[in-house]
Design an enzyme around this catalytic site. Structure first.
Site, PDB file in Angstrom:
ATOM      1  N   GLY A  49     -99.613  88.622 -54.458  1.00 50.60           N
ATOM      2  CA  GLY A  49    -100.289  87.963 -55.582  1.00 50.60           C
ATOM      3  C   GLY A  49    -100.520  86.474 -55.426  1.00 50.60           C
ATOM      4  N   GLU A 104     -95.461  81.633 -56.651  1.00 51.53           N
ATOM      5  CA  GLU A 104     -95.738  82.952 -57.233  1.00 51.53           C
ATOM      6  C   GLU A 104     -97.044  82.904 -58.031  1.00 51.53           C
ATOM      7  OE1 GLU A 104     -95.839  85.921 -57.409  1.00 51.53           O
ATOM      8  OE2 GLU A 104     -94.081  86.926 -58.220  1.00 51.53           O
ATOM      9  N   ASP A 105     -97.609  84.074 -58.265  1.00 52.79           N
ATOM     10  CA  ASP A 105     -98.847  84.128 -59.034  1.00 52.79           C
ATOM     11  C   ASP A 105     -98.606  83.919 -60.524  1.00 52.79           C
ATOM     12  OD1 ASP A 105     -97.540  86.598 -59.296  1.00 52.79           O
ATOM     13  OD2 ASP A 105     -99.281  87.819 -58.784  1.00 52.79           O
ATOM     14  N   ASP A 108     -94.027  86.402 -65.942  1.00 50.52           N
ATOM     15  CA  ASP A 108     -94.274  87.231 -67.119  1.00 50.52           C
ATOM     16  C   ASP A 108     -92.932  87.396 -67.841  1.00 50.52           C
ATOM     17  OD1 ASP A 108     -96.049  88.960 -68.608  1.00 50.52           O
ATOM     18  OD2 ASP A 108     -95.241  90.678 -67.570  1.00 50.52           O
ATOM     19  N   LYS A 136     -96.733  83.200 -68.739  1.00 49.29           N
ATOM     20  CA  LYS A 136     -96.875  83.847 -70.049  1.00 49.29           C
ATOM     21  C   LYS A 136     -95.534  83.717 -70.767  1.00 49.29           C
ATOM     22  CE  LYS A 136     -99.782  87.818 -68.741  1.00 49.29           C
ATOM     23  NZ  LYS A 136     -99.699  89.289 -68.527  1.00 49.29           N
ATOM     24  N   PHE A 157    -103.375  90.887 -70.119  1.00 48.31           N
ATOM     25  CA  PHE A 157    -103.318  91.303 -68.722  1.00 48.31           C
ATOM     26  C   PHE A 157    -104.499  90.694 -67.972  1.00 48.31           C
ATOM     27  CE2 PHE A 157    -103.802  94.138 -65.071  1.00 48.31           C
ATOM     28  CZ  PHE A 157    -102.516  94.069 -64.577  1.00 48.31           C
ATOM     29  N   ARG A 170    -107.966  91.373 -56.495  1.00 51.35           N
ATOM     30  CA  ARG A 170    -107.334  90.143 -55.998  1.00 51.35           C
ATOM     31  C   ARG A 170    -108.361  89.152 -55.462  1.00 51.35           C
ATOM     32  NH1 ARG A 170    -101.725  91.224 -55.718  1.00 51.35           N
ATOM     33  NH2 ARG A 170    -101.154  93.288 -54.996  1.00 51.35           N
TER      34      ARG A 170
HETATM   35  P1  IMP Z   1     -92.158  89.549 -64.248  1.00 51.21           P
HETATM   36  O1  IMP Z   1     -90.972  90.005 -63.468  1.00 51.21           O
HETATM   37  O2  IMP Z   1     -92.302  90.355 -65.516  1.00 51.21           O
HETATM   38  O3  IMP Z   1     -92.189  88.061 -64.515  1.00 51.21           O
HETATM   39  O4  IMP Z   1     -93.422  89.993 -63.439  1.00 51.21           O
HETATM   40  C1  IMP Z   1     -94.015  89.269 -62.485  1.00 51.21           C
HETATM   41  C2  IMP Z   1     -94.985  90.136 -61.717  1.00 51.21           C
HETATM   42  O5  IMP Z   1     -95.665  91.074 -62.550  1.00 51.21           O
HETATM   43  C3  IMP Z   1     -96.058  89.261 -61.129  1.00 51.21           C
HETATM   44  O6  IMP Z   1     -95.715  88.803 -59.843  1.00 51.21           O
HETATM   45  C4  IMP Z   1     -97.247  90.200 -61.121  1.00 51.21           C
HETATM   46  O7  IMP Z   1     -97.257  90.956 -59.936  1.00 51.21           O
HETATM   47  C5  IMP Z   1     -97.034  91.129 -62.265  1.00 51.21           C
HETATM   48  N1  IMP Z   1     -97.810  90.710 -63.442  1.00 51.21           N
HETATM   49  C6  IMP Z   1     -97.336  90.238 -64.615  1.00 51.21           C
HETATM   50  N2  IMP Z   1     -98.330  89.978 -65.473  1.00 51.21           N
HETATM   51  C7  IMP Z   1     -99.483  90.290 -64.829  1.00 51.21           C
HETATM   52  C8  IMP Z   1    -100.875  90.209 -65.193  1.00 51.21           C
HETATM   53  O8  IMP Z   1    -101.293  89.808 -66.295  1.00 51.21           O
HETATM   54  N3  IMP Z   1    -101.751  90.626 -64.248  1.00 51.21           N
HETATM   55  C9  IMP Z   1    -101.377  91.063 -63.015  1.00 51.21           C
HETATM   56  N4  IMP Z   1    -100.094  91.136 -62.631  1.00 51.21           N
HETATM   57  C10 IMP Z   1     -99.148  90.753 -63.530  1.00 51.21           C
HETATM   58 MG    MG Z   2     -96.993  90.104 -57.999  1.00 52.36          MG
END
Ligand code: IMP
Ligand code: MG
Length: 184
Positions: A49, A104-105, A108, A136, A157, A170
Site C-alpha cells: 500500500g 504506511e499508506d 485505520d 482515519k 473506504f 493501487r
Molecule cells: P488498521 O490495522 O486497521 O490500521 O489497518 C491498516 C490497513 O488496513 C492499511 O494498511 C490498509 O491496508 C487497510 N485499510 C484501512 N482502511 C483502508 C481504506 O480505506 N482503503 C484501503 N485500505 C484500507
Molecule cells: Mg495495507
C-alpha cells in the site's frame, strides 16, 4: 475501444487530488529531512500500500537514509484487519541502535501499526516513528497515532495512490472514494 476499463468510473469522488498529494509530500519531505538531519535512519516501506507514498516521499528527503521494505499480511478481510500480522518479507537491515521511520499508506484501527511497532521495537532501534499518507482517527481502536500524517480523512473506504480494494486500484493516481456498489 468501447469496452476499455476506466477505473475512474468506479469512483464516487476524488478525496485527495494528485496535486494535493504532491504538495503535502513535499512539505513532509522537508519536515522529515530536518528532523533526521545528521542521523542514521532506515526508512521502511510497508508493501504494498505504501509504494507510491514511499517512492515520492523518499525522493523529497534530502537527509542521508537507507531504504528497506517489509511485506506483511494481516489476518482478516480486505476491509477489516485483526491487527495480528504475519511478516511475509522482513527488512534486510539490522536496525539495532538506528532510527527507523515506518512509511504506511493509512492508519485505520491502528492495530496493524501497533503490532508492527511492537515487533520492531524488540530489535532495540534508537527510535521508531511512523509516517502515514492517510489517517482515519475516528476508527482508532488502540492508543497510537502517526508522527507524520499526509491527510486526516473521514471514515470512508478509499482507494488509489497505493491503496487497494481486493488488490486493485493501487495505480489510480489520486485517493478516491469508491462507489459503494463497487465493493458491497
Ligand atoms: P488498521 O490495522 O486497521 O490500521 O489497518 C491498516 C490497513 O488496513 C492499511 O494498511 C490498509 O491496508 C487497510 N485499510 C484501512 N482502511 C483502508 C481504506 O480505506 N482503503 C484501503 N485500505 C484500507
Ligand atoms: Mg495495507
Amino acid at each position: 475501444m468501447a469496452n476499455m476499463t476506466d477505473l475512474n468510473k468506479d469512483m464516487a469522488r476524488v478525496l485527495v487530488s494528485k496535486e494535493q498529494i504532491a504538495a503535502r509530500v513535499a512539505e513532509l519531505g522537508k519536515q522529515i529531512s530536518a528532523d533526521y538531519d545528521g542521523k542514521d535512519v532506515v526508512v521502511v516501506c510497508i508493501l504494498k500500500g505504501a509504494v507510491h507514498f514511499f517512492s515520492d516521499l523518499t525522493r523529497a528527503l534530502t537527509c542521508q537514509m537507507e531504504m528497506d521494505f517489509m511485506s506483511i499480511s494481516s489476518y482478516g478481510n480486505s476491509r477489516k484487519t485483526s491487527g495480528v500480522v504475519r511478516i511475509v518479507k522482513d527488512i534486510d537491515a539490522d536496525i539495532t541502535g538506528r532510527h527507523v521511520l515506518i512509511v504506511e499508506d493509512i492508519m485505520d484501527s491502528g492495530l496493524t501499526l501497533n503490532y508492527l511497532t511492537m515487533l520492531l521495537q524488540a530489535r532495540e532501534p534508537a527510535s521508531i516513528r511512523i509516517a502515514c499518507l492517510l489517517d482515519k482517527p475516528e476508527r482508532r481502536e488502540c492508543a497510537i497515532s502517526p508522527d507524520y500524517v499526509g491527510f486526516i480523512i473521514p471514515n470512508e473506504f478509499v482507494v488509489g495512490y497505493g491503496l487497494d480494494f481486493d488488490g486493485f486500484y493501487r495505480n489510480v493516481p489520486y485517493v478516491g472514494v469508491m462507489k459503494p456498489e463497487k465493493y458491497q
